[in-house]
Design an enzyme around this catalytic site. Structure first.
Site, mmCIF file in Angstrom:
data_model
loop_
_atom_site.group_PDB
_atom_site.id
_atom_site.type_symbol
_atom_site.label_atom_id
_atom_site.label_comp_id
_atom_site.label_asym_id
_atom_site.label_seq_id
_atom_site.Cartn_x
_atom_site.Cartn_y
_atom_site.Cartn_z
ATOM 1 N N ASP A 121 6.999 6.590 -0.604
ATOM 2 C CA ASP A 121 5.652 6.036 -0.422
ATOM 3 C C ASP A 121 4.917 6.746 0.718
ATOM 4 O O ASP A 121 5.508 7.044 1.765
ATOM 5 C CB ASP A 121 5.822 4.539 -0.094
ATOM 6 C CG ASP A 121 4.528 3.760 -0.112
ATOM 7 O OD1 ASP A 121 3.642 4.099 -0.906
ATOM 8 O OD2 ASP A 121 4.432 2.785 0.664
ATOM 9 N N HIS A 122 3.637 7.019 0.521
ATOM 10 C CA HIS A 122 2.780 7.606 1.567
ATOM 11 C C HIS A 122 3.384 8.844 2.202
ATOM 12 O O HIS A 122 3.462 8.937 3.434
ATOM 13 C CB HIS A 122 2.482 6.574 2.664
ATOM 14 C CG HIS A 122 1.447 5.564 2.265
ATOM 15 N ND1 HIS A 122 0.122 5.861 2.108
ATOM 16 C CD2 HIS A 122 1.575 4.244 1.980
ATOM 17 C CE1 HIS A 122 -0.538 4.763 1.744
ATOM 18 N NE2 HIS A 122 0.321 3.769 1.636
ATOM 19 N N ASN B 233 1.420 -2.767 -4.493
ATOM 20 C CA ASN B 233 2.283 -2.456 -3.348
ATOM 21 C C ASN B 233 2.233 -3.566 -2.301
ATOM 22 O O ASN B 233 1.159 -3.886 -1.788
ATOM 23 C CB ASN B 233 1.791 -1.176 -2.658
ATOM 24 C CG ASN B 233 2.079 0.077 -3.450
ATOM 25 O OD1 ASN B 233 2.542 0.017 -4.575
ATOM 26 N ND2 ASN B 233 1.794 1.218 -2.843
ATOM 27 N N THR C 64 3.960 -5.799 4.144
ATOM 28 C CA THR C 64 3.819 -6.691 5.308
ATOM 29 C C THR C 64 4.141 -8.152 4.968
ATOM 30 O O THR C 64 4.787 -8.853 5.756
ATOM 31 C CB THR C 64 2.373 -6.583 5.848
ATOM 32 O OG1 THR C 64 2.126 -5.209 6.152
ATOM 33 C CG2 THR C 64 2.179 -7.430 7.094
#
Ligand code: G3H
Ligand code: ZN
Length: 277
Positions: free
Chosen positions: A83-84, A227, A230
């Protein structure tokens, strides 16, 4: 079931108008909890590890290999996604380890540079059968494309997909990363317009800030990969805090990490029900 290609999970969901939960792994307990939740919900799931989490572990191999092992042992379909990622070297390493997809995040670049860099990653990944997610954003702003005010233009998004050959696209429709409250206001008409214009599945980042009913609405209007990071960490941490507060003599890490893991599994099972509805 075990480890499957990311496209094998996302493509049928797109066709059926269902959402797919993609949850971030930081510790091993996240991977175990997310798979336990998916098994309880009898739903496929995507485990994802961000470049930031890789930095925390001092490298991809340990947490990546552990996450892949958890995925392989699952009895529901599980994909493992990077991811990212901004680093082409990290993307290469993830592919060698056995990850099934990557997100190449060149959203901080100008449009033409983003197209160029993303196309190169797509060519290399497709040669290995790896699914690629990319992001189209605006330069500037603290949270870039995921600032609440940022919006993806449908025509530009369609052109970006056409030029790069990406398999899915992260879009800006009102969310922002790492929100602790679930009160983001989604632009549902824009989601519908993007779904109409863009021929690949859409990805919602920063979904922790979105309430259940709005997650459901986003999927109804055409969002596919959702996604969430948090929000699960909030559940994990609240359970750990409660466990530690209940006993001053508690030192066995399994007692409080286990409580965090159980809380995350419960929330994943619940959220997968929301996304599937
Ligand atoms: O790529 C991961 C996500 O966009 C998660 O964002 O922590 O705001 O849920 P979140
Ligand atoms: Zn994100």
């Amino acid at each position: 079931m075990a480890l499957v290609g990311t496209g094998e999970i996302v493509a049928p969901a797109l066709l059926a108008g269902r959402g797919v939960g993609a949850f971030n792994v930081i510790q091993l307990e996240h991977a175990q909890a997310i798979v336990a939740g998916a098994e309880r919900a009898k739903a496929p799931v995507i485990l994802q590890i961000s470049e930031n989490a890789v930095r925390y572990h001092g490298g991809l191999e340990s947490i990546g290999a552990a996450t892949l092992a958890v995925a392989r042992a699952a009895w529901v379909p599980v994909a493992v996604h990077l991811d990212h990622a901004t680093s082409p070297e990290l993307i290469r390493e993830s592919v060698e380890l056995g990850f099934t997809s990557v997100m190449f995040d060149a959203s901080a670049l100008a449009y033409a540079d983003n197209v160029c860099a993303t196309s190169e990653v797509v060519a290399r990944c497709h040669a290995e059968g790896i699914w690629v997610e990319a992001e189209l954003g605006e330069v500037g702003g603290k949270d870039g494309v995921h600032a609440p005010g940022a919006r993806t233009d449908p025509a530009e998004a369609a052109a970006f997909v056409e030029s790069t050959g990406v398999d899915s696209l992260a879009v800006a429709v009102g969310t922002s990363h790492a929100m602790l409250t679930r009160d983001a206001v989604l632009d549902l008409d824009l989601i519908a317009a993007l779904a109409e214009a863009v021929p690949v599945p859409l990805v919602l980042h920063g979904s922790s800030g979105v309430a259940d009913e709005h997650l459901r609405a986003a999927v109804e209007r055409g969002m596919t990969k959702v996604n969430i990071a948090t929000h699960l960490n909030k559940a994990f941490t609240a359970a750990v805090r409660a466990q530690l507060a209940s006993d001053d003599h508690l030192v066995d890490t399994r007692r409080y990490l286990g409580a965090g893991r159980a809380a995350v599994a419960d929330e994943v099972a619940r959220l997968l029900g929301v996304l599937r509805a």
